[in-house]
Structures are given as structure tokens and as C-alpha cells.
Design a protein around this motif. Sequence first.
Motif: not given
Ligand code: ZN
Length: 292
Positions: A143, A198, A219, A223
Amino acid sequence: MSEFLELVKAKLIALIDIFDPMLIVYYFCIVIGMLLIEWLLLGWEKSSLKKIKEFKGSVKTDFFFFLIDAFNVYNLIAVIVTFGVFHLAARLIYETTHLDLAVHIANPYLQFAVVFVFSDFKNYWSHRIFHRYMPFWKLHEFHHSATEFCMLTRYRGHFVENAVKRLFDVIPFAILGAPIESYFAVKVLSEIHQIALHSSFTSDWGWLGRYILVSPAAHRIHHSVEFDHYDKNFSNTFIFWDRIFGTYHPAVDVKELGVEDNPYNKEGMVKDMVIGVRRFLTSLFPRKASSQ
Ligand SMILES: [Zn+2]
Ligand SMILES: [Zn+2]
């Protein structure tokens, strides 16, 4: 026992129902709606739609994962590659537990709130475990291997990771029970939120993003390839879990998304899945260093 077998049979029939119109409408309405909102607010140049049109790098994989999820093939593959072991185990946990604690909450709004917050608490810990335990990380790493965000990155996830997660996902059902509508409402809301996380949005959502909800900026930190950002901002919906359990990182500019020594996005989706399983198994059964 025969009742249980009937349930398994019904589940199998549902699994091979690839063209479930309700599911397809559900996915396409939410995703297309979100893609259009992003285009409208950020313009074409920054939009996920433009990235999908250009169809390069990790976006290609994201797009395929979205399609197989919308057409209900994702779950079918997850069951096949894990021989249904995790799905069956999750069902057994549910059938043998069935505490149904939420029925004691008379107010339906409060019941919904409890289901939402408790499910999210479960998500925080399952996510953290997938980062902490090395074989699980080797699955979840897929992911994180997206090198840019397009709204469909939300659907990028290894089949085996999804199957294993069943064991965590069943916990709120087993403990709280509550009507299925509550879980569906939670699913729709968190789906919309996850797509936004995202996306090309980079806002930190001010006070709301610092104390209540996970913002797109938060977020992105999760990442980020930068070492200082590792194992930060695990929360799914409510950012306060990270604050409570000491994994919060305030929003800052993220220069690069992805993982170090990224083995993915080079040779297609099938190869990527094989790489994920190989890395998972190597981590689960490490070869002993040969003695000199
Ligand atoms: Zn994510
Ligand atoms: Zn993660």
C-alpha cells in the motif's frame, strides 16, 4: 453446524457474484463524485483524473485495484490465495463470541457513534500491528509503495493483507453487534474520507486536522519516505488515537512518497503480488545465516 455450513455456502455464492449492480453503483458513485470534486477544487493539472488519464507509474496499479474491488473480484482473489482460512476463522470468531454489547445502548445515534469510534480504535491498532510485525509490514508495504497519490491509491492493498485483516475487522462485530446499517454508514463515511486522504489535497484542515480527523497532510506524513516520518499517523479516521498513543506527527511538507528500495510498480500487478508474498514468506521463515 449445518446452519454454519449454510452460511459459508451463502458467503461463497456472494463471493462469486462479480457483477453486483449495487456494489458497482456504490463504488462508482462515491469515486466518480470524489474525482469530480477534486477536479473542481484543485483544477485539472493537480487532479487525480489527469493522473489516471496519463496512466503512468504506480497510478496504473491503483486503477486496476479499484476496478477489481468495484467488480467484487478483489475479495474473491483474497479468499482463493489464502484458501479462505482467514475468512473462515473470522466467521468462527463471530459465531462463537456474539457479545452484542451495543444492544444495551437505546439511542441509535449514540449506538452509531460507539460503533464508529470503536471500529476506528480497532483500525488504529490493526494498522500499527501491520507496521510493527515484520511479516505483516511486508504485506502492508505494498500500500505504501505508491509513489504518488491519486484518489484510487485508497484501493491499493495486498490480497493477503486484506484476508489477514478479517481477523481484526470482525472484532467490533463480535463485541458490539449492532445493526448492519450502522456498519454500512461507517463504511460509506470512511470510504469518502479515505479517498480524500489519498488525493492531491494537501490541506492540514487546521484545528479539525490537529485534534479530530486525519487530514490529507497527516496521511501524507504516514506515506512519506523520510525516516523521521516512519511509524507516525496510523489513525484511520480520528487523529486523536495518534495523540493518545504517542504516534502523532504534525503536518509538514512531504517531499517524497513511497518506501525505500521500492521493488514495486515495475513489472505489473501480478508480479507485484508475487513479490509481496515472497517478501512476506521470507520474513516469516527467515533463512538461517550459513555458518562459516
Ligand atoms: Zn494510505
Ligand atoms: Zn501504513
